[in-house]
Design a protein around this motif. Structure first.
Motif, PDB file in Angstrom:
ATOM      1  N   CYS A 197     -23.383  14.878   3.292  1.00  0.00           N
ATOM      2  CA  CYS A 197     -22.850  13.630   2.265  1.00  0.00           C
ATOM      3  C   CYS A 197     -22.718  14.218   1.017  1.00  0.00           C
TER       4      CYS A 197
ATOM      5  N   GLU B 147     -25.276   9.650   8.388  1.00  0.00           N
ATOM      6  CA  GLU B 147     -24.164  10.437   8.691  1.00  0.00           C
ATOM      7  C   GLU B 147     -23.275   9.874   9.948  1.00  0.00           C
ATOM      8  N   LYS B 148     -21.844  10.074   9.591  1.00  0.00           N
ATOM      9  CA  LYS B 148     -21.034   9.653  10.438  1.00  0.00           C
ATOM     10  C   LYS B 148     -20.382  10.755  11.281  1.00  0.00           C
ATOM     11  N   MET B 149     -20.527  12.134  10.532  1.00  0.00           N
ATOM     12  CA  MET B 149     -20.064  13.293  11.340  1.00  0.00           C
ATOM     13  C   MET B 149     -20.987  14.242  10.608  1.00  0.00           C
TER      14      MET B 149
ATOM     15  N   TYR C  21     -14.287  13.825   0.202  1.00  0.00           N
ATOM     16  CA  TYR C  21     -14.733  14.473   1.448  1.00  0.00           C
ATOM     17  C   TYR C  21     -16.273  13.875   1.926  1.00  0.00           C
ATOM     18  N   ASN C  22     -16.322  12.919   1.585  1.00  0.00           N
ATOM     19  CA  ASN C  22     -17.831  12.331   1.899  1.00  0.00           C
ATOM     20  C   ASN C  22     -17.647  11.643   3.200  1.00  0.00           C
ATOM     21  N   THR C  23     -18.443  12.046   4.430  1.00  0.00           N
ATOM     22  CA  THR C  23     -18.660  11.421   5.570  1.00  0.00           C
ATOM     23  C   THR C  23     -19.791  10.483   5.852  1.00  0.00           C
ATOM     24  N   CYS C  24     -20.559  10.181   5.012  1.00  0.00           N
ATOM     25  CA  CYS C  24     -21.833   9.488   5.129  1.00  0.00           C
ATOM     26  C   CYS C  24     -21.707   8.012   4.404  1.00  0.00           C
TER      27      CYS C  24
ATOM     28  N   ASP D 291     -20.206  16.715   8.629  1.00  0.00           N
ATOM     29  CA  ASP D 291     -20.340  17.286   7.347  1.00  0.00           C
ATOM     30  C   ASP D 291     -21.135  16.836   6.214  1.00  0.00           C
TER      31      ASP D 291
ATOM     32  N   CYS E 166     -16.065   2.498   5.532  1.00  0.00           N
ATOM     33  CA  CYS E 166     -15.327   3.527   5.506  1.00  0.00           C
ATOM     34  C   CYS E 166     -15.953   4.406   4.456  1.00  0.00           C
ATOM     35  N   PRO E 167     -16.357   5.544   4.824  1.00  0.00           N
ATOM     36  CA  PRO E 167     -17.108   6.270   3.984  1.00  0.00           C
ATOM     37  C   PRO E 167     -16.201   7.193   2.815  1.00  0.00           C
ATOM     38  N   THR E 168     -15.141   7.199   2.727  1.00  0.00           N
ATOM     39  CA  THR E 168     -14.248   7.718   1.605  1.00  0.00           C
ATOM     40  C   THR E 168     -13.728   6.741   0.658  1.00  0.00           C
TER      41      THR E 168
END
Length: 351
Positions: free
Chosen positions: A275, A269-271, A336-339, A273, A239-241
């Motif tokens: 890292c 990167e999962k999205m 706001y991290n997505t990585c 946005d 869970c990147p957040t």
């Protein structure tokens, strides 16, 4: 091998659990004649045995989520570690040990005084069975390789004579259940004496997992990932957040020796946005009581990583008095991290 250290594969009994438990057995013995009193009762436990009660087979977790268990009718479900192997069926994997079934016999020699003041004798055997539940269940990697020992067996009997011919008895059998799994492992042999001059260190390709955790590691918010540098990798920040951590204890560290922690890492990167996180890698040197003596660390920023693996290395000299080291990784994301981060092909050894 450093400084003449020899590595030997051995098979050792490893204690994976012990439980203090007891069984209470009540019964009434009816005499064929009137008795004035019960003089005494000699009692012993015979044929005390234990057998495992297995739950479901632990399913491999290939998606990075929570590990599941196969249902009873799944083809990979194993009913008993001692059943006949049917060629072509699924091989039994790690399993839950849900409980232990205890059974045995209480052998009694009852001495009582009859109405003529003569001491008479009566023998009896009382069989008993009880299931001791394990909560939480133990995860057994190799169900065929476990032994269950019953130690520190103690027996206490209370009795009372009712209506001159009925002896009410309460027997309590107490014991320690020790669960041992035979495990193959490499050990260091020091031909020049018992005092080691170096350690072989460890190597981990993160291909072996129990649930979400690599074997021999502890952590939070981690899991296996198929995009390893070689085979699988361990993913920090599933869970990147949320923060993530991964740690392992390494024994037999020698004071005055320099050690290096080397590993390969990349971002995932999962999205779309960007890292935004930091990865802290550290070696914590510990004394015989497990207290930290010194720490060597390196902070890796998300800008230092890409979708290609990069090698990192940190090293430090163990202070005098060091007996072990804790290897650790701490993943700290912005909100706001997505990585996430993938780590693979780790080594820790003397320089």
């Amino acid at each position: 091998m450093p400084n003449g250290t020899v590595c030997q594969l051995v098979n050792l009994p490893v204690v994976i659990g012990d439980v203090v438990a007891s069984v209470t057995v009540e019964n009434v013995t009816c005499l064929d004649e009137q008795a004035k009193k019960v003089d005494h009762i000699d009692v012993m436990v015979r044929d005390l045995e234990a057998e495992p009660i297995f739950g479901r087979t632990i399913a491999p977790d290939t998606a990075g989520g929570t590990a599941n268990a196969y249902p009873n009718n799944h083809p990979s479900f194993c009913y008993s570690p001692k059943t006949t192997l049917h060629v072509g069926e699924a091989v039994c994997g790690p399993r839950e040990l849900k409980g232990v079934r205890i059974h045995g016999t209480i052998h009694k020699q009852i001495y009582y005084v009859d109405k003529h003041d003569d001491v008479r004798h009566l023998g009896e055997d009382i069989d008993f069975t009880k299931v001791i539940d394990l909560n939480p269940p133990l995860i057994i990697l190799h169900p065929n390789n476990i032994d269950i020992d019953l130690r520190n067996v103690e027996l206490q009997v209370d009795f009372d004579l009712h209506k001159s011919n009925r002896i009410q008895q309460i027997a309590t059998v107490s014991f320690l259940i020790k669960i041992v799994e035979d495990t193959q492992m490499f050990v260091s042999i020091f031909p020049n004496g018992c005092e080691p001059t170096a350690t072989l260190g460890i190597q981990d390709t993160f291909d072996d997992f129990i649930g979400n955790l690599p074997t021999n590691w502890q952590g939070e918010n981690v899991g296996p990932n198929p995009s390893g540098r070689t085979g699988q990798a361990v993913e920090l920040g599933v869970c990147p957040t949320r923060p993530a951590s991964l740690a392992r204890n390494v024994p037999d560290i020698v004071g005055g020796q320099t050690y290096a922690l080397t590993f390969w890492a990349r971002s995932l990167e999962k999205m779309a946005d960007p890292c935004c996180f930091t990865l802290l890698a550290q070696i914590i040197f510990l004394d015989a009581s497990g207290n930290p003596i010194d720490t060597v660390r390196q902070t890796i920023r998300s800008q230092d990583l890409s979708d290609t693996y990069r090698q990192f290395s940190i090293s430090g000299t163990a202070p005098e008095g060091t007996t072990a080291a804790m290897l650790g990784f701490v993943f700290t994301p912005e909100s706001y991290n997505t990585c996430s981060v993938l780590i693979d092909d780790l080594t820790f050894a003397p320089v």
